[in-house]
Design a protein around this motif. Structure first.
Motif, mmCIF file in Angstrom:
data_model
loop_
_atom_site.group_PDB
_atom_site.id
_atom_site.type_symbol
_atom_site.label_atom_id
_atom_site.label_comp_id
_atom_site.label_asym_id
_atom_site.label_seq_id
_atom_site.Cartn_x
_atom_site.Cartn_y
_atom_site.Cartn_z
ATOM 1 N N PHE A 7 -45.724 49.442 50.359
ATOM 2 C CA PHE A 7 -44.417 48.948 50.787
ATOM 3 C C PHE A 7 -44.132 49.444 52.199
ATOM 4 C CE2 PHE A 7 -43.370 53.129 49.196
ATOM 5 C CZ PHE A 7 -42.320 53.570 49.981
ATOM 6 N N LYS A 471 -37.051 50.888 43.484
ATOM 7 C CA LYS A 471 -36.487 50.802 44.831
ATOM 8 C C LYS A 471 -35.968 52.154 45.284
ATOM 9 C CE LYS A 471 -35.599 49.026 48.631
ATOM 10 N NZ LYS A 471 -36.707 48.572 49.486
ATOM 11 N N GLU A 474 -38.884 54.201 46.387
ATOM 12 C CA GLU A 474 -39.323 53.830 47.728
ATOM 13 C C GLU A 474 -38.425 54.468 48.791
ATOM 14 O OE1 GLU A 474 -41.295 49.398 46.910
ATOM 15 O OE2 GLU A 474 -39.421 49.597 48.035
ATOM 16 N N TYR A 478 -39.409 57.157 51.736
ATOM 17 C CA TYR A 478 -39.069 56.851 53.134
ATOM 18 C C TYR A 478 -38.257 57.984 53.757
ATOM 19 C CZ TYR A 478 -36.211 54.631 56.808
ATOM 20 O OH TYR A 478 -35.545 54.338 57.971
#
Length: 491
Positions: A7, A471, A474, A478
């Motif tokens: 991703f 999500k 992720e 990040y």
């Protein structure tokens, strides 16, 4: 089964290896090379090719080493577009670095060794925590309340002190080998039964000390009864506090309504602000719920941070799809965007005195959980149990009232071993949807209660919740990458 998830976010590139639970930050070239490899493998598998991954790896090694024989022409052809865009040397370097990760077992790792664990029961049988529903009543009438505005589908009543004491004894007697255990005061609204809370804490402290143990107490409150004296007591005795507030005034008061019609937000906000100041560095969270009415929940988190709270959690509502406030699959893109905005906001404030914690972004990349915890999650039905005012025992507070999941009662200290066994087997290796998911070692299979609500089984997770969890994962990765880069730049 080999599972890899790629991703991008904020101009950064990542890969998560499902087999090893390893997380890698890549440059764009390596990201695209890995994507091509995964595509080639998928094409080979879909065509029934028996070559397998090792043959594909051998093809890369030969081709990148300069071999020109026909056996490796497919690789040359496949990589030609990447070589044209990024240059042959860059593609070769990226591929060789990826293969180093493969050789170390950190990428494209084969997790077939887990197959032999699939049929086993997981998790400790020693009790770690209990949730005491000290009140099946509430002084609010929240529209989305999973507990039926506090009564859990039954009578409105409070837990007697005798039942609470027996629950403490049950916890201490059934937690062999654990020096520290936990008690969560829950409701309804537990402050409606504050005298029993106080008596339980006093009794628990004495009994735990006599057995060489420690009990850490947590309480969840809506704040309607949080006066100065109560706040001082809770700050002194509670290891953690959960303060229920959904965010902006109009968002909060639309779903969280009082019996007298006054604004819940106006009533509890100053009390929670005072409580947060009292806590200082001690644990607490302002915990909200977002619904279809505030899909822009990032604004609610920002509102809470600007109101002075430095520890915030907002959760998606769990509700049948026919309710107007229920979230729908079509909402996912908007919700994903909200989490991404929240991640950037988190990073922007991190270097400032407005730094805050967001519960679902707490991810340690340097020291993960043990394998058993990664497979089993919260431990409901085994390590974690809930007790109702009349002494009935359930796997957790969200199962209360579901009679098919009732484990037993404090009256005879009995537990239904068959139900407990089913929960210990409901780990990620026994859930088909989890077994092939890249995030399984991070989410541990999700919430059993949500699974039952969505699909009627603890063995089939709620896919909507899964998508949101992935999500959030992720975004957590990040954030860690951005913060690490910032630290390196400062040094």
């Amino acid at each position: 089964m080999i599972s890899v998830h790629r991703f991008t976010q904020g101009g950064l590139f990542f890969a998560v290896d499902g087999g090893s639970a390893s997380i890698h930050q890549l440059d764009e070239t390596a990201y695209e090379v890995l994507g091509l490899w995964l595509q080639l493998r998928e094409q080979a598998e879909s065509s029934g090719c028996q070559a397998g991954w090792q043959e594909l790896v051998q093809g890369w090694r030969a081709w990148s080493g300069g071999a020109e024989d026909g056996a490796h022409l497919p690789w040359q052809k496949a990589h030609r577009p990447l070589s044209s865009e990024y240059g042959w040397e860059a593609v070769k370097e990226a591929g060789d670095e990826l293969l180093e990760l493969v050789d170390q077992g950190l990428l494209l790792a084969d997790d077939s060794y887990l197959d032999e664990l699939a049929g086993l029961e997981m998790g400790s049988q020693a009790l770690k925590a209990i949730c005491l529903n000290v009140s099946h009543d509430c002084d609010l009438r929240c529209r989305y309340c999973f507990a039926g505005t506090g009564a859990f589908g039954g009578q409105r009543l409070n837990m007697p002190a005798e039942t609470a004491r027996r629950a403490i004894d049950f916890l201490l007697d059934n937690s062999p080998g654990r020096q520290r255990v936990e008690v969560d005061f829950f409701g309804g609204e537990p402050l409606l039964n504050l005298p029993v809370v106080k008596e339980t804490v006093e009794y628990g402290e004495k009994q735990a000390a006599a057995k060489g143990k420690e009990i850490r107490f947590t309480l969840t409150t809506n704040g309607m009864l949080l006066d100065d004296e109560t706040a001082a007591y809770l700050n002194d005795k509670m290891f953690n506090l959960v303060l229920s507030l959904d965010g902006r005034p109009e968002v909060n008061d639309r779903m969280r309504t009082s019996l007298d019609g006054n604004s819940v937000y106006d009533t509890v906000l100053p009390r929670f602000q005072q409580m947060a100041k009292l806590r200082g560095e001690r644990q607490y969270y302002v915990r909200g719920t977002y619904t279809s009415y505030n899909r822009d929940f990032f604004e609610d988190v920002r509102h809470l941070v600007e109101a002075g709270f430095d520890r915030v959690s907002v959760e998606p509502v769990v509700a049948d799809s026919h309710f107007p406030y229920a979230l729908q699959p079509g909402d996912l893109p908007e919700l994903f965007s909200q989490y991404e905005q929240l991640a950037d906001y988190y990073c922007e404030l991190y270097p400032t005195n407005q730094r805050f914690e967001f519960y679902h972004f707490n991810l340690s990349l340097l020291q993960g959980q043990c394998l058993s915890k990664r497979l089993t999650g919260c431990g409901s039905g085994g390590e974690y149990l809930a007790v109702t005012p009349n002494g009935d025992i359930y796997p957790c507070h969200q199962f209360v009232g579901r009679e098919e999941y009732k484990l037993g009662c404090l009256d005879d200290d009995s537990l239904d071993e068959s139900i407990q066994s089913s929960f210990r087997r409901a780990h990620v290796l026994n859930k088909l949807d989890c077994r092939r998911c890249w995030a399984r070692f991070f989410c541990s299979g999700g919430c059993h209660a949500n699974a039952v609500s969505a699909n009627g089984s603890i063995y089939k997770p709620d896919q909507f919740s899964c998508e949101l969890l992935k999500k959030r994962l992720e975004c957590s990765i990040y954030i860690q990458a951005r913060l690490l880069a910032s630290q390196d730049a400062d040094e």
